[in-house]
Design a protein around this motif. Structure first.
Motif, PDB file in Angstrom:
ATOM      1  N   ALA A   1       0.957  -1.372  -0.303  1.00  0.00           N
ATOM      2  CA  ALA A   1      -0.299  -0.002   0.301  1.00  0.00           C
ATOM      3  C   ALA A   1       1.084   1.138   0.441  1.00  0.00           C
ATOM      4  N   ILE A   2       1.920   1.182   0.753  1.00  0.00           N
ATOM      5  CA  ILE A   2       2.785   2.347   1.330  1.00  0.00           C
ATOM      6  C   ILE A   2       3.673   2.591  -0.068  1.00  0.00           C
ATOM      7  N   ARG A   3       4.231   1.874  -0.956  1.00  0.00           N
ATOM      8  CA  ARG A   3       4.399   1.377  -2.518  1.00  0.00           C
ATOM      9  C   ARG A   3       4.241   2.157  -3.818  1.00  0.00           C
ATOM     10  N   LYS A   4       2.635   1.744  -3.308  1.00  0.00           N
ATOM     11  CA  LYS A   4       1.523   2.577  -4.373  1.00  0.00           C
ATOM     12  C   LYS A   4       1.683   3.942  -3.925  1.00  0.00           C
ATOM     13  N   ILE A   5       1.200   4.545  -2.644  1.00  0.00           N
ATOM     14  CA  ILE A   5       1.304   5.615  -2.500  1.00  0.00           C
ATOM     15  C   ILE A   5       3.008   6.960  -3.280  1.00  0.00           C
ATOM     16  N   GLU A   6       4.091   5.168  -3.043  1.00  0.00           N
ATOM     17  CA  GLU A   6       4.811   6.531  -2.907  1.00  0.00           C
ATOM     18  C   GLU A   6       5.465   6.228  -4.584  1.00  0.00           C
ATOM     19  N   GLU A   7       4.403   5.821  -5.235  1.00  0.00           N
ATOM     20  CA  GLU A   7       4.247   5.543  -6.812  1.00  0.00           C
ATOM     21  C   GLU A   7       3.065   6.565  -7.303  1.00  0.00           C
ATOM     22  N   ILE A   8       2.347   6.551  -6.665  1.00  0.00           N
ATOM     23  CA  ILE A   8       1.639   7.822  -7.146  1.00  0.00           C
ATOM     24  C   ILE A   8       2.337   9.326  -7.300  1.00  0.00           C
ATOM     25  N   LEU A   9       3.212   8.949  -6.079  1.00  0.00           N
ATOM     26  CA  LEU A   9       3.855  10.757  -5.605  1.00  0.00           C
ATOM     27  C   LEU A   9       5.264  10.052  -6.954  1.00  0.00           C
ATOM     28  N   ARG A  10       5.068   9.730  -7.308  1.00  0.00           N
ATOM     29  CA  ARG A  10       5.935   9.259  -8.463  1.00  0.00           C
ATOM     30  C   ARG A  10       5.377   9.936  -9.640  1.00  0.00           C
ATOM     31  N   LEU A  11       4.566   9.478 -10.062  1.00  0.00           N
ATOM     32  CA  LEU A  11       3.862  10.305 -11.022  1.00  0.00           C
ATOM     33  C   LEU A  11       4.308  11.851 -10.935  1.00  0.00           C
ATOM     34  N   GLU A  12       3.368  12.519 -10.086  1.00  0.00           N
ATOM     35  CA  GLU A  12       3.625  13.580  -9.582  1.00  0.00           C
ATOM     36  C   GLU A  12       4.947  14.826  -9.716  1.00  0.00           C
ATOM     37  N   ASN A  13       5.953  13.941  -9.534  1.00  0.00           N
ATOM     38  CA  ASN A  13       7.039  14.105  -9.052  1.00  0.00           C
ATOM     39  C   ASN A  13       7.031  14.696  -7.741  1.00  0.00           C
ATOM     40  N   LEU A  14       6.311  13.893  -7.058  1.00  0.00           N
ATOM     41  CA  LEU A  14       6.896  14.041  -5.601  1.00  0.00           C
ATOM     42  C   LEU A  14       7.323  13.058  -4.871  1.00  0.00           C
ATOM     43  N   ASP A  15       8.077  12.907  -3.779  1.00  0.00           N
ATOM     44  CA  ASP A  15       8.287  11.499  -2.902  1.00  0.00           C
ATOM     45  C   ASP A  15       7.325  11.468  -2.027  1.00  0.00           C
ATOM     46  N   LEU A  16       7.629  10.086  -0.737  1.00  0.00           N
ATOM     47  CA  LEU A  16       7.164   9.939   0.980  1.00  0.00           C
ATOM     48  C   LEU A  16       7.248  10.928   1.369  1.00  0.00           C
ATOM     49  N   SER A  17       8.659  12.088   1.612  1.00  0.00           N
ATOM     50  CA  SER A  17       8.368  13.124   2.307  1.00  0.00           C
ATOM     51  C   SER A  17       6.882  14.571   2.041  1.00  0.00           C
ATOM     52  N   ALA A  18       6.764  14.327   0.936  1.00  0.00           N
ATOM     53  CA  ALA A  18       5.196  15.561   0.366  1.00  0.00           C
ATOM     54  C   ALA A  18       3.800  15.537   1.707  1.00  0.00           C
ATOM     55  N   LEU A  19       3.925  14.114   1.956  1.00  0.00           N
ATOM     56  CA  LEU A  19       3.004  13.201   2.334  1.00  0.00           C
ATOM     57  C   LEU A  19       3.016  15.153   3.623  1.00  0.00           C
ATOM     58  N   VAL A  20       1.343  15.227   4.228  1.00  0.00           N
ATOM     59  CA  VAL A  20       1.157  15.705   5.548  1.00  0.00           C
ATOM     60  C   VAL A  20       0.569  15.225   6.201  1.00  0.00           C
ATOM     61  N   ASP A  21      -0.349  14.908   5.661  1.00  0.00           N
ATOM     62  CA  ASP A  21      -1.459  13.979   6.135  1.00  0.00           C
ATOM     63  C   ASP A  21      -2.171  12.255   5.726  1.00  0.00           C
ATOM     64  N   VAL A  22      -1.849  11.711   6.734  1.00  0.00           N
ATOM     65  CA  VAL A  22      -2.401  10.346   6.071  1.00  0.00           C
ATOM     66  C   VAL A  22      -3.260   9.368   6.981  1.00  0.00           C
ATOM     67  N   THR A  23      -4.419   8.493   6.767  1.00  0.00           N
ATOM     68  CA  THR A  23      -5.118   7.715   7.043  1.00  0.00           C
ATOM     69  C   THR A  23      -5.536   6.304   6.812  1.00  0.00           C
ATOM     70  N   SER A  24      -4.688   5.648   8.323  1.00  0.00           N
ATOM     71  CA  SER A  24      -5.340   4.265   7.682  1.00  0.00           C
ATOM     72  C   SER A  24      -6.037   3.787   8.681  1.00  0.00           C
ATOM     73  N   TYR A  25      -6.455   2.532   7.762  1.00  0.00           N
ATOM     74  CA  TYR A  25      -7.770   1.637   8.424  1.00  0.00           C
ATOM     75  C   TYR A  25      -7.635   0.331   8.742  1.00  0.00           C
ATOM     76  N   HIS A  26      -8.017  -0.580   9.801  1.00  0.00           N
ATOM     77  CA  HIS A  26      -7.260  -1.158  10.234  1.00  0.00           C
ATOM     78  C   HIS A  26      -8.314  -2.472  10.651  1.00  0.00           C
TER      79      HIS A  26
END
Length: 140
Positions: A62-87
């Protein structure tokens, strides 16, 4: 106001055949608006469509997929400002989730809300993660 939909290419190695879910369920992987990137709930389903048994592997995917979406927008995980996870079964799976998260997400840390749920969209899914990232140039 300009709104941009992020499209994950069908031949994307990270997402694989799971890209069909976007059209099938009628949603975008991510939407850019007001200098922010809103990333849809992302699950730990492998590129071949199978679901791993462990929370660690599901979290990493799941995190790698988020990382890939960020990469498509020339961003990386350091651009994350808010995250919610459901468990699912949060008490049992939280230690493995935290272990995988700590390996992949480093400072500066986003805010993060962790919510326990009774189930997710498919049997076997243990975690779903949605995120918001900020562009360094707010004029985007």
């Amino acid at each position: 106001m300009t709104i941009h939909t992020v499209e994950v290419p069908e031949d994307n190695v990270v997402f694989g055949q799971t890209t069909s879910a976007f059209a099938g369920f009628g949603y975008s992987a991510a939407v850019r608006a007001h200098g922010l990137l809103f990333i849809a709930g992302t699950i730990g389903r492998r590129a071949d469509g199978t679901i791993p048994d462990t929370i660690e592997e599901q979290t990493e995917i799941a995190i790698r997929k988020i990382e890939e979406i960020l990469r498509l927008e020339n961003l990386d995980l350091s651009a994350l400002v808010d995250v919610t996870s459901y468990h699912v079964d949060i008490r049992r799976h939280l230690p493995g989730f935290i272990e995988a998260k700590q390996r992949l997400v480093t400072a500066p840390y986003p805010t993060w809300t962790i919510i326990g749920v009774s189930g997710l969209a498919s049997p076997g899914l243990l975690v779903e993660i949605r995120a918001t990232a900020a562009y360094p140039d707010a004029s985007r």
